[in-house]
Motif scaffolding. Structure first.
Motif, PDB file in Angstrom:
ATOM      1  N   LEU A 132       0.820  -1.208   0.000  1.00  0.00           N
ATOM      2  CA  LEU A 132       0.000   0.000   0.000  1.00  0.00           C
ATOM      3  C   LEU A 132       0.859   1.264   0.000  1.00  0.00           C
ATOM      4  N   ARG A 133       1.894   1.293   0.824  1.00  0.00           N
ATOM      5  CA  ARG A 133       2.786   2.447   0.898  1.00  0.00           C
ATOM      6  C   ARG A 133       4.212   1.964   1.142  1.00  0.00           C
ATOM      7  N   SER A 134       5.173   2.736   0.670  1.00  0.00           N
ATOM      8  CA  SER A 134       6.584   2.490   0.959  1.00  0.00           C
ATOM      9  C   SER A 134       7.265   3.835   1.119  1.00  0.00           C
ATOM     10  N   ASN A 135       8.139   3.936   2.110  1.00  0.00           N
ATOM     11  CA  ASN A 135       8.821   5.225   2.290  1.00  0.00           C
ATOM     12  C   ASN A 135      10.032   5.318   1.374  1.00  0.00           C
ATOM     13  N   GLU A 136      10.682   6.467   1.415  1.00  0.00           N
ATOM     14  CA  GLU A 136      11.786   6.725   0.488  1.00  0.00           C
ATOM     15  C   GLU A 136      12.936   5.744   0.713  1.00  0.00           C
ATOM     16  N   ALA A 137      13.211   5.411   1.976  1.00  0.00           N
ATOM     17  CA  ALA A 137      14.307   4.487   2.266  1.00  0.00           C
ATOM     18  C   ALA A 137      14.039   3.114   1.661  1.00  0.00           C
ATOM     19  N   MET A 138      12.800   2.653   1.716  1.00  0.00           N
ATOM     20  CA  MET A 138      12.455   1.356   1.123  1.00  0.00           C
ATOM     21  C   MET A 138      12.584   1.415  -0.401  1.00  0.00           C
ATOM     22  N   CYS A 139      12.121   2.492  -0.989  1.00  0.00           N
ATOM     23  CA  CYS A 139      12.218   2.630  -2.449  1.00  0.00           C
ATOM     24  C   CYS A 139      13.672   2.641  -2.909  1.00  0.00           C
ATOM     25  N   GLN A 140      14.537   3.297  -2.146  1.00  0.00           N
ATOM     26  CA  GLN A 140      15.950   3.325  -2.506  1.00  0.00           C
ATOM     27  C   GLN A 140      16.567   1.938  -2.405  1.00  0.00           C
ATOM     28  N   LEU A 141      16.201   1.174  -1.392  1.00  0.00           N
ATOM     29  CA  LEU A 141      16.724  -0.177  -1.250  1.00  0.00           C
ATOM     30  C   LEU A 141      16.317  -1.069  -2.419  1.00  0.00           C
ATOM     31  N   LEU A 142      15.069  -0.908  -2.861  1.00  0.00           N
ATOM     32  CA  LEU A 142      14.557  -1.751  -3.933  1.00  0.00           C
ATOM     33  C   LEU A 142      14.907  -1.229  -5.317  1.00  0.00           C
ATOM     34  N   GLY A 143      15.355   0.037  -5.378  1.00  0.00           N
ATOM     35  CA  GLY A 143      15.681   0.634  -6.668  1.00  0.00           C
ATOM     36  C   GLY A 143      14.459   0.904  -7.522  1.00  0.00           C
ATOM     37  N   ALA A 175      -3.938 -12.462  11.132  1.00  0.00           N
ATOM     38  CA  ALA A 175      -4.771 -13.465  11.787  1.00  0.00           C
ATOM     39  C   ALA A 175      -4.612 -13.469  13.300  1.00  0.00           C
ATOM     40  N   THR A 176      -3.379 -13.244  13.771  1.00  0.00           N
ATOM     41  CA  THR A 176      -3.119 -13.364  15.211  1.00  0.00           C
ATOM     42  C   THR A 176      -3.032 -12.020  15.930  1.00  0.00           C
ATOM     43  N   GLY A 177      -2.728 -10.955  15.167  1.00  0.00           N
ATOM     44  CA  GLY A 177      -2.534  -9.655  15.799  1.00  0.00           C
ATOM     45  C   GLY A 177      -1.193  -9.530  16.499  1.00  0.00           C
ATOM     46  N   GLU A 178      -0.310 -10.509  16.290  1.00  0.00           N
ATOM     47  CA  GLU A 178       0.994 -10.513  16.949  1.00  0.00           C
ATOM     48  C   GLU A 178       2.104 -10.177  15.960  1.00  0.00           C
ATOM     49  N   PRO A 179       3.097  -9.368  16.384  1.00  0.00           N
ATOM     50  CA  PRO A 179       4.210  -9.037  15.487  1.00  0.00           C
ATOM     51  C   PRO A 179       5.131 -10.243  15.269  1.00  0.00           C
ATOM     52  N   VAL A 180       5.878 -10.200  14.173  1.00  0.00           N
ATOM     53  CA  VAL A 180       6.822 -11.265  13.832  1.00  0.00           C
ATOM     54  C   VAL A 180       8.141 -10.611  13.442  1.00  0.00           C
ATOM     55  N   THR A 181       9.244 -11.174  13.913  1.00  0.00           N
ATOM     56  CA  THR A 181      10.585 -10.704  13.534  1.00  0.00           C
ATOM     57  C   THR A 181      11.352 -11.850  12.897  1.00  0.00           C
ATOM     58  N   THR A 182      12.080 -11.554  11.837  1.00  0.00           N
ATOM     59  CA  THR A 182      12.881 -12.570  11.166  1.00  0.00           C
ATOM     60  C   THR A 182      14.208 -11.969  10.740  1.00  0.00           C
ATOM     61  N   GLU A 183      15.182 -12.813  10.504  1.00  0.00           N
ATOM     62  CA  GLU A 183      16.493 -12.377  10.026  1.00  0.00           C
ATOM     63  C   GLU A 183      16.865 -13.171   8.783  1.00  0.00           C
ATOM     64  N   ARG A 184      17.611 -12.531   7.899  1.00  0.00           N
ATOM     65  CA  ARG A 184      18.056 -13.210   6.681  1.00  0.00           C
ATOM     66  C   ARG A 184      19.343 -12.558   6.181  1.00  0.00           C
ATOM     67  N   PHE A 185      20.011 -13.238   5.272  1.00  0.00           N
ATOM     68  CA  PHE A 185      21.222 -12.719   4.635  1.00  0.00           C
ATOM     69  C   PHE A 185      20.903 -12.570   3.155  1.00  0.00           C
ATOM     70  N   VAL A 186      20.844 -11.338   2.682  1.00  0.00           N
ATOM     71  CA  VAL A 186      20.371 -11.113   1.324  1.00  0.00           C
ATOM     72  C   VAL A 186      20.974  -9.828   0.764  1.00  0.00           C
ATOM     73  N   LYS A 187      21.105  -9.772  -0.552  1.00  0.00           N
ATOM     74  CA  LYS A 187      21.529  -8.557  -1.239  1.00  0.00           C
ATOM     75  C   LYS A 187      20.302  -7.886  -1.834  1.00  0.00           C
ATOM     76  N   VAL A 188      20.118  -6.621  -1.501  1.00  0.00           N
ATOM     77  CA  VAL A 188      18.988  -5.873  -2.052  1.00  0.00           C
ATOM     78  C   VAL A 188      19.470  -5.054  -3.244  1.00  0.00           C
ATOM     79  N   PRO A 189      18.567  -4.719  -4.178  1.00  0.00           N
ATOM     80  CA  PRO A 189      18.987  -4.016  -5.405  1.00  0.00           C
ATOM     81  C   PRO A 189      19.715  -2.704  -5.163  1.00  0.00           C
ATOM     82  N   GLY A 190      19.383  -2.012  -4.070  1.00  0.00           N
ATOM     83  CA  GLY A 190      19.980  -0.705  -3.834  1.00  0.00           C
ATOM     84  C   GLY A 190      21.338  -0.743  -3.164  1.00  0.00           C
ATOM     85  N   GLU A 191      21.890  -1.935  -2.916  1.00  0.00           N
ATOM     86  CA  GLU A 191      23.203  -2.046  -2.268  1.00  0.00           C
ATOM     87  C   GLU A 191      24.123  -2.948  -3.086  1.00  0.00           C
TER      88      GLU A 191
END
Length: 218
Positions: A132-143, A175-191
């Motif tokens: 629905l929305r993405s901020n400028e930092a997200m757009c820069q990461l995704l290119g 469905a649960t109303g509970e937050p989720v945190t995850t970690e990964r190792f990945v290269k994004v287009p903006g880096e």
């Protein structure tokens, strides 16, 4: 637009008085297509008069009846839909809305600036993981620009970065109303190289506590 010309001869004095007391008014024909659109409706939904005429009520609300802005986000504002009738035949609808808290322009501007300029990458998705929305930092990461990724499934907006498991995480948060945190190792287009990322998925609730969308931060 005036309420009297919109619904001439079709509304009771009580409904007319209510229409005059609110900030946003629109009217449709019998098929639900917009025929009249006030400046208040423009302020609330984001569509100009020229853009709004011909839209259907389904364009202004989600399937479960929540008002939906032009840019796709939902908002919490009390709206009332009144059937317009002539001799017991429905000829259209009158929709009224009280902007109330939505009209707090200074606060809304500050929140908009905070979202757009926040240094961490943030997106908002609906319950099906469509952006629905993405901020400028997200757009820069995704290119990509925000328009490029808006309304797309997050795996389509960010292939190789967002995964099918992320889509399931978004739906689990709804469905649960509970937050989720995850970690990964990945290269994004903006880096230039891959590194570890922590991603948070958290519920965005309305004033009643209902989850309306999901925030995603990295």
């Amino acid at each position: 637009m005036t309420e009297d010309t919109t619904a001439s001869g079709r509304l009771s004095p009580t409904v007319l008085a209510a229409a005059r007391s609110v900030d946003a008014v629109l009217a449709t024909d019998g098929r639900g297509a917009v025929t009249q659109w006030s400046a208040g409706a423009h302020a609330l939904w984001g569509w100009s008069w020229q853009e709004a005429v011909g839209l259907e009520l389904a364009d202004l609300y989600t399937a479960d009846g929540v008002p939906r802005h032009k840019d796709g986000h939902t908002f919490d504002a009390p709206t009332q839909i009144t059937a317009l009738t002539v001799e017991d035949q429905r000829v259209g609808f009158l929709v009224t809305a009280d902007l109330g808290a939505e009209e707090q322009a200074p606060d809304n501007a500050l929140m908009s600036w905070l979202f757009d300029q926040f240094p961490l990458a943030i997106s908002i998705t609906d319950g099906e993981a469509r952006v629905l929305r993405s901020n400028e930092a997200m757009c820069q990461l995704l290119g990509l620009s925000e328009e490029d990724i808006r309304t797309r499934l997050m795996t389509e907006a960010a292939p190789g970065v967002a995964t099918a498991e992320d889509v399931r995480r978004v739906r689990r948060v709804v469905a649960t109303g509970e937050p989720v945190t995850t970690e990964r190792f990945v290269k994004v287009p903006g880096e230039t190289k891959a590194h570890a990322w922590a991603a948070d998925f958290f519920p965005l609730r309305d004033s009643t506590g209902r989850v309306r969308a999901v925030g995603c931060a990295a």
